[in-house]
Design an enzyme around this catalytic site. Structure first.
Site, PDB file in Angstrom:
ATOM      1  N   TYR A 157      -5.688  12.311  -0.787  1.00 36.88           N
ATOM      2  CA  TYR A 157      -4.297  12.602  -1.134  1.00 36.88           C
ATOM      3  C   TYR A 157      -3.920  11.915  -2.443  1.00 36.88           C
ATOM      4  CZ  TYR A 157       0.785  13.068  -0.353  1.00 36.88           C
ATOM      5  OH  TYR A 157       2.116  13.361  -0.467  1.00 36.88           O
ATOM      6  N   LYS A 161      -3.458  13.786  -6.109  1.00 35.80           N
ATOM      7  CA  LYS A 161      -2.144  13.833  -6.759  1.00 35.80           C
ATOM      8  C   LYS A 161      -2.232  13.233  -8.157  1.00 35.80           C
ATOM      9  CE  LYS A 161       0.585  15.467  -3.367  1.00 35.80           C
ATOM     10  NZ  LYS A 161       1.247  16.791  -3.466  1.00 35.80           N
ATOM     11  N   ASN A 186       9.085   8.420   0.416  1.00 36.47           N
ATOM     12  CA  ASN A 186       9.260   8.849   1.818  1.00 36.47           C
ATOM     13  C   ASN A 186      10.564   9.631   2.008  1.00 36.47           C
ATOM     14  OD1 ASN A 186       7.438   6.434   1.804  1.00 36.47           O
ATOM     15  ND2 ASN A 186       7.260   6.994   3.948  1.00 36.47           N
TER      16      ASN A 186
HETATM   17  N1  UDP Z   1       4.215   3.693  11.226  1.00 33.70           N
HETATM   18  C1  UDP Z   1       4.476   2.983  12.398  1.00 33.70           C
HETATM   19  N2  UDP Z   1       4.498   3.666  13.572  1.00 33.70           N
HETATM   20  C2  UDP Z   1       4.286   5.014  13.653  1.00 33.70           C
HETATM   21  C3  UDP Z   1       4.020   5.728  12.465  1.00 33.70           C
HETATM   22  C4  UDP Z   1       3.983   5.030  11.264  1.00 33.70           C
HETATM   23  O1  UDP Z   1       4.698   1.773  12.364  1.00 33.70           O
HETATM   24  O2  UDP Z   1       4.337   5.552  14.774  1.00 33.70           O
HETATM   25  C5  UDP Z   1       4.215   2.967   9.941  1.00 33.70           C
HETATM   26  C6  UDP Z   1       2.981   3.190   9.077  1.00 33.70           C
HETATM   27  O3  UDP Z   1       1.955   2.280   9.432  1.00 33.70           O
HETATM   28  C7  UDP Z   1       3.535   2.955   7.686  1.00 33.70           C
HETATM   29  C8  UDP Z   1       4.975   3.435   7.780  1.00 33.70           C
HETATM   30  O4  UDP Z   1       5.294   3.451   9.162  1.00 33.70           O
HETATM   31  O5  UDP Z   1       3.518   1.583   7.373  1.00 33.70           O
HETATM   32  C9  UDP Z   1       5.210   4.809   7.207  1.00 33.70           C
HETATM   33  O6  UDP Z   1       4.213   5.646   7.700  1.00 33.70           O
HETATM   34  P1  UDP Z   1       4.188   7.217   7.476  1.00 33.70           P
HETATM   35  O7  UDP Z   1       2.987   7.736   8.184  1.00 33.70           O
HETATM   36  O8  UDP Z   1       5.495   7.805   7.832  1.00 33.70           O
HETATM   37  O9  UDP Z   1       4.038   7.441   5.901  1.00 33.70           O
HETATM   38  P2  UDP Z   1       3.397   6.637   4.679  1.00 33.70           P
HETATM   39  O10 UDP Z   1       4.568   6.034   4.003  1.00 33.70           O
HETATM   40  O11 UDP Z   1       2.441   5.589   5.180  1.00 33.70           O
HETATM   41  O12 UDP Z   1       2.708   7.686   3.881  1.00 33.70           O
END
Ligand code: UDP
Length: 320
Positions: A157, A161, A186
């Site tokens: 990814y 990008k 995000n």
């Molecule tokens: N995360 C979490 N619990 C979940 C899903 C994600 O604590 O059930 C955490 C993940 O480890 C990261 C953050 O939330 O630190 C954002 O994760 P996401 O997958 O939404 O997107 P990212 O910003 O990592 O691409």
């Protein structure tokens, strides 16, 4: 205007379709439904200024041009703008489909750049905050070059990008292609896929079912969440500006994942407790956009507070 949106049936893409349809543009929504969903665009399909094409843009450009011709877009200079959003974006999704993800942001993008040049159209590419990797500068301005693991599990990814950004600049410098780059931080809101594994859908579903909220790591890592309609406004402003970018688009309000969990629990009026799981590999410890450039040159900033946006998102999750 005639506007192509690749990834138009996805989460952000479908909101972009809606915004531009309301402005009166003609939308050609292209999606292979890899992570997009036809349900997201159902309400637009009866409109006469909306066309859906199920197509994988990593196939040949000739194939795609034939389909466009069949839909009445014959010859050159028929397309005014292309938004290239087609790519899986959730870590779970892109790690399950790493090759498709890497190719969508490289081969697929190459096809769309060539198409844009034939039509003298502007192409906007959705890059990502992941271009900054595990950032050593905080918050992240566009001038920061990032700290990405080129062979890590997120590299399909992040690096595609980053390559996409380089490819656009190559076409721009050599052939004067009209290109634009945004880096999306995000984003959350209605129409996120419930099972995409990202933090907001996970927490909302867990909270609504009074299940344990899965915190990865100690929850001290941060993210900055932008409500989707705010983001879409920024994307469209960028497309219609004189800017090339890259331009950060996101909400600068940063919070820890623990804070995020508590806010979701409160907004959903839930009894959920927290459970701590292991932190995925290469998970960035912090992320916050510096949006001074978008503020100054696009006159854009997000307006919707997290507390308001998360309520709307929870409502949508309840109803769908
Ligand atoms: N995360 C979490 N619990 C979940 C899903 C994600 O604590 O059930 C955490 C993940 O480890 C990261 C953050 O939330 O630190 C954002 O994760 P996401 O997958 O939404 O997107 P990212 O910003 O990592 O691409």
């Amino acid at each position: 205007m005639n506007i192509i949106i690749t990834g138009g049936a996805g989460f952000i893409g479908s909101h972009l379709c809606e915004f531009l349809l309301n402005k009166g543009d003609n939308i050609i929504c292209v999606d292979n439904l890899g992570s997009g969903d036809r349900k997201n665009i159902k309400e637009f399909e009866e409109k006469e200024n909306f066309v859906f094409i199920e197509f994988d843009i990593t196939k040949t450009l000739e194939e795609f041009e034939k389909i466009l011709e069949n839909k009445g877009f014959v010859g050159e200079n028929k397309i005014n703008q292309i938004y290239h959003l087609a790519s899986r974006a959730s870590p779970n999704d892109y790690q399950e489909f790493p090759v498709e993800t890497a190719l969508s942001n490289s081969l697929g993008l190459n096809n769309m750049i060539k198409l844009s040049m034939k039509h003298n159209a502007v192409i906007l590419f959705s890059s990502t905050s992941e271009a900054y990797g595990q950032p050593k500068v905080h918050p992240q301005p566009e001038t920061y070059w990032g700290n990405v693991n080129p062979v890590g599990i997120r590299s399909c990814y992040d690096e595609s990008k980053r390559f996409g950004e380089a490819l656009l600049m190559a076409y721009h410098r050599k052939f004067n292609a009209k290109v634009k780059i945004i880096r999306i931080f995000n984003t959350y809101g209605p129409k996120m896929r419930k099972d995409d594994g990202r933090v907001i859908p996970n927490f909302i579903q867990q909270a609504l079912n009074n299940n344990e909220i899965t915190i990865y790591g100690n929850g001290e890592q941060t993210r900055s969440f932008c409500y989707v309609t705010d983001l879409v406004e920024g994307i469209v402003k960028m497309m219609n500006s004189a800017e090339i970018g890259p331009k950060n688009l996101g909400n600068p309000r940063e919070m820890t994942i623990l804070e995020c969990a508590q806010k979701v629990i409160d907004a959903a009026d839930s009894n959920s407790k927290l459970i701590f799981n292991s932190l995925p590999e290469d998970d960035p410890t912090k992320r916050q956009p510096d949006i001074s450039s978008a503020r100054q040159f696009l006159d854009w900033e997000p307006k919707i507070e997290f507390e308001e946006g998360i309520k709307k998102t929870i409502e949508w999750f309840k109803e769908n």
